[in-house]
Design a protein around this motif. Structure first.
Motif, PDB file in Angstrom:
ATOM      1  N   ALA A   7      41.004  45.990  48.029  1.00 36.02           N
ATOM      2  CA  ALA A   7      42.229  45.939  48.829  1.00 36.02           C
ATOM      3  C   ALA A   7      41.959  46.357  50.266  1.00 36.02           C
ATOM      4  O   ALA A   7      42.693  45.961  51.181  1.00 36.02           O
ATOM      5  CB  ALA A   7      43.299  46.845  48.216  1.00 36.02           C
ATOM      6  N   ILE A   8      40.910  47.143  50.473  1.00 32.84           N
ATOM      7  CA  ILE A   8      40.517  47.504  51.834  1.00 32.84           C
ATOM      8  C   ILE A   8      40.253  46.245  52.653  1.00 32.84           C
ATOM      9  O   ILE A   8      40.612  46.159  53.833  1.00 32.84           O
ATOM     10  CB  ILE A   8      39.268  48.406  51.820  1.00 32.84           C
ATOM     11  N   HIS A  43      33.798  51.746  43.160  1.00 32.20           N
ATOM     12  CA  HIS A  43      33.074  50.877  42.218  1.00 32.20           C
ATOM     13  C   HIS A  43      33.882  50.732  40.921  1.00 32.20           C
ATOM     14  O   HIS A  43      34.439  51.709  40.416  1.00 32.20           O
ATOM     15  CB  HIS A  43      31.697  51.450  41.920  1.00 32.20           C
ATOM     16  N   PRO A  44      33.955  49.510  40.372  1.00 35.89           N
ATOM     17  CA  PRO A  44      33.488  48.252  40.970  1.00 35.89           C
ATOM     18  C   PRO A  44      34.397  47.832  42.125  1.00 35.89           C
ATOM     19  O   PRO A  44      35.608  47.956  42.028  1.00 35.89           O
ATOM     20  CB  PRO A  44      33.559  47.254  39.818  1.00 35.89           C
ATOM     21  N   PHE A  45      33.790  47.363  43.206  1.00 35.49           N
ATOM     22  CA  PHE A  45      34.556  47.064  44.404  1.00 35.49           C
ATOM     23  C   PHE A  45      35.532  45.911  44.167  1.00 35.49           C
ATOM     24  O   PHE A  45      36.713  46.002  44.483  1.00 35.49           O
ATOM     25  CB  PHE A  45      33.607  46.729  45.559  1.00 35.49           C
ATOM     26  N   PHE A  46      35.038  44.803  43.597  1.00 38.70           N
ATOM     27  CA  PHE A  46      35.906  43.667  43.287  1.00 38.70           C
ATOM     28  C   PHE A  46      36.367  43.780  41.828  1.00 38.70           C
ATOM     29  O   PHE A  46      36.002  42.981  40.972  1.00 38.70           O
ATOM     30  CB  PHE A  46      35.171  42.344  43.527  1.00 38.70           C
ATOM     31  N   ALA A  47      37.161  44.802  41.586  1.00 33.95           N
ATOM     32  CA  ALA A  47      37.567  45.104  40.208  1.00 33.95           C
ATOM     33  C   ALA A  47      38.354  43.976  39.568  1.00 33.95           C
ATOM     34  O   ALA A  47      38.337  43.800  38.343  1.00 33.95           O
ATOM     35  CB  ALA A  47      38.394  46.391  40.186  1.00 33.95           C
ATOM     36  N   VAL A  88      41.697  39.523  46.555  1.00 30.62           N
ATOM     37  CA  VAL A  88      41.767  40.006  47.934  1.00 30.62           C
ATOM     38  C   VAL A  88      42.822  39.224  48.710  1.00 30.62           C
ATOM     39  O   VAL A  88      43.635  39.804  49.452  1.00 30.62           O
ATOM     40  CB  VAL A  88      40.386  39.879  48.616  1.00 30.62           C
ATOM     41  N   ILE A  89      42.812  37.901  48.562  1.00 29.09           N
ATOM     42  CA  ILE A  89      43.808  37.074  49.252  1.00 29.09           C
ATOM     43  C   ILE A  89      45.189  37.264  48.646  1.00 29.09           C
ATOM     44  O   ILE A  89      46.186  37.375  49.367  1.00 29.09           O
ATOM     45  CB  ILE A  89      43.405  35.587  49.189  1.00 29.09           C
TER      46      ILE A  89
END
Length: 439
Positions: free
Chosen positions: A61-62, A196-200, A206-207
Motif C-alpha cells: 500500500a506504500i 514482508h511479504p511486501f506484495f501480500a 496496488v492499483i
C-alpha cells in the motif's frame, strides 16, 4: 480533503457551468497559496484510508500512496496551468465545456456533484469511528454519531452559517500536525519484519488500493476558482503547487509507512482507527479520546464545507438547467436551501443504505472515487487539448494513469456511466426546450 467555502452564489464553487468574471483584489501570495492548497487536500479521509489500503494491498500500500502522490504533481500542475490560462474559469466543468462542448461540461458537473454528495456519508462516518472507539459504542452508536454530524452540518448550511476559510485552514493544519506526530511516534516502533511479504495480496492490489485514494487527493482543482486573486500568478500558481505536492506526499506516504511498519492494521475495526494505534505509545489511554475529539471536529468542519460547496455547485447547475431547475432556486435568506437539502438527502440516504446493508464507509468509497477518477480524466483530456508545449505534455502524462485507473474500476465504471447518462438526459431536455423557444 476540505473544500474551502470562499464563493458566493455565482457558481464559482466546485464545478460551475459558466465562468464568472468579477472584479477581485489580488491578495494571495505564495504562503497563502500553499495554505489554501493544504486546506483543500488535507481532511478526515487520511484518518481511515491508511488502514483500509494496507488491508487491501498489505505493505505494498506504500506504493499505492506513493504512486498517487507522484500523480498529484502533473494533475496539480495541469490545473494550475489551466487556471493561469483562464483566471476566471469556473472549474472542471468549465474546462470540459470549453474543450469538448456543453454536454461534456454538464457531465463533469454531475460527476462532481454526486461525488461530493455521497462523500458526505463517508466523512461523518470517518469521525464517528473514532468517537465510537473512544466511547466503546457499537455499530448503532457509530451510525448515530455520523447521522448527528451530518444533521448539524446540514442545519448550519440551511440557515446560512459556514465555517470560515481560516477555521477550515486551521483544521487542515491540525490534521497535518497530527500526522507528523503520528509518524514521529511510530518510527521507534517500526519493524522491517512487518514489510514482508511486501506484495501480500499480489501486485494488482496496488492499483486497486490506489483507486479510493483519488478521493483523498482530490482538491487540486480548488485553486482554479481563486487564480484571479493571486498577486503573482505566473510564479505562485506553479511554485505553490510544487511545494504543496511535496508536503502532502510526505504526510500521506509517511503515515501509510507508519501504519504498515508498525502493523497498526488488521481487522476492519482496527483499520478505521489506525491513527489511535500510532499515537498510543505517546498518549497512552488518552490517544483514543484525543483523536476522537479531533476526528469529530474535523469531520464536522469538512462535512459543513463540502455541503456548502457542493450545494452551490448544485445551485449553479440547476440555474443553468444542467440539473433540474428547481434545485437552482434560492430561499429568502439567499441560501440555496433546495440544493442543500438535496445534498443532505443523498448523503443521508447513502448513510442509511450502508447502515441497513451491514456495510461500512469503505463499501461506498468507490462511488465518489470512481466519479473523481472520471472527472480528473476529463480535466486532463481538456488540458491536453487546451494547453500547448510542455504544459500539454504534463497533461498527457497525468491523463495516461487516469485512463489506467478507469480500466481498473471494473464493474464500478458503471457509476460514472450511469451518472453521465442522467446528465446527458437533462442536458438534452434543456436543449430541446431552447429549440422550441427559438422556433
Amino acid at each position: 480533503m476540505i473544500a474551502l467555502d470562499r464563493s458566493g452564489l455565482d457558481g464559482s464553487e466546485g464545478c460551475a457551468v459558466r465562468p464568472v468574471t468579477s472584479p477581485v483584489r489580488a491578495t494571495i501570495g505564495l504562503a497563502q497559496a500553499v495554505a489554501l492548497y493544504l486546506g483543500a487536500i488535507l481532511g478526515a479521509g487520511v484518518l481511515i484510508l491508511p488502514g483500509v489500503t494496507a488491508s487491501e494491498a498489505g505493505p505494498a500500500a506504500i506504493l499505492s500512496w506513493t504512486f498517487i502522490a507522484i500523480l498529484g504533481l502533473p494533475l496539480a500542475l495541469t490545473f494550475a496551468r489551466l487556471a493561469k490560462r483562464s483566471p476566471d474559469a469556473g472549474g472542471v466543468a468549465a474546462f470540459a465545456r470549453v474543450a469538448f462542448g456543453d454536454a461534456a461540461g454538464a457531465v463533469s458537473g454531475w460527476w462532481f456533484f454526486i461525488a461530493g454528495s455521497i462523500g458526505q456519508a463517508i466523512v461523518p462516518l470517518t469521525g464517528a469511528y473514532y468517537v465510537s472507539a473512544a466511547l466503546g459504542w457499537g455499530r448503532l452508536g457509530t451510525f448515530a454519531i455520523a447521522a448527528a454530524i451530518l444533521a448539524v452540518a446540514s442545519a448550519l448550511n440551511v440557515v446560512g452559517l459556514h465555517i470560515g476559510a481560516r477555521v477550515q485552514l486551521a483544521l487542515a493544519f491540525t490534521v497535518g500536525a497530527v500526522l507528523v506526530v503520528a509518524i514521529a511516534t511510530a518510527i521507534p516502533h517500526a519493524s522491517a519484519e512487518h514489510l514482508h511479504p511486501f506484495f501480500a495480496h499480489g501486485t494488482g492490489a496496488v492499483i486497486t488500493a490506489a483507486i479510493p485514494l483519488f478521493y483523498a487527493f482530490a482538491g487540486w482543482e480548488v485553486i482554479t476558482h481563486l487564480s484571479a486573486e493571486f498577486r503573482n500568478p505566473d510564479r505562485d500558481l506553479v511554485l505553490g503547487t510544487l511545494l504543496t505536492v511535496g508536503i502532502v506526499a510526505f504526510l500521506y506516504v509517511g503515515v501509510c509507512f507508519a501504519v504498515v511498519s508498525t502493523r497498526a492494521y488488521g481487522d476492519d475495526s482496527a483499520n478505521r482507527v489506525a491513527v489511535i494505534s500510532l499515537l498510543t505509545p505517546l498518549l497512552g489511554t488518552w490517544a483514543a479520546k484525543a483523536t476522537a475529539v479531533l476526528a469529530a471536529v474535523i469531520a464536522l468542519g469538512t462535512t459543513n464545507a463540502y455541503i456548502g460547496g457542493t450545494s452551490r455547485l448544485g445551485y449553479s447547475l440547476g440555474r443553468d438547467d444542467v440539473m433540474p431547475p428547481w434545485i437552482g432556486r434560492l430561499a429568502a435568506n439567499g441560501v440555496p436551501v433546495r440544493s442543500v437539502l438535496t445534498v443532505s438527502l443523498i448523503a443521508g440516504g447513502s448513510l442509511a443504505a450502508v447502515a441497513a446493508s451491514g456495510g461500512n464507509a469503505e463499501d461506498i468509497l468507490f462511488i465518489p472515487a470512481a466519479l473523481v477518477v472520471a472527472t480528473y480524466l476529463m480535466s486532463m483530456a481538456a488540458g491536453a487539448k487546451l494547453l500547448s508545449g510542455g504544459a500539454r505534455l504534463t497533461a498527457l502524462i497525468a491523463l495516461l494513469p487516469c485512463i489506467v485507473f478507469l480500466f481498473y474500476l471494473g464493474p464500478r465504471i458503471l457509476v460514472p456511466v450511469l451518472v453521465g447518462i442522467a446528465a446527458l438526459a437533462q442536458w438534452r431536455r434543456k436543449r430541446q426546450s431552447a429549440d422550441r423557444v427559438f422556433t
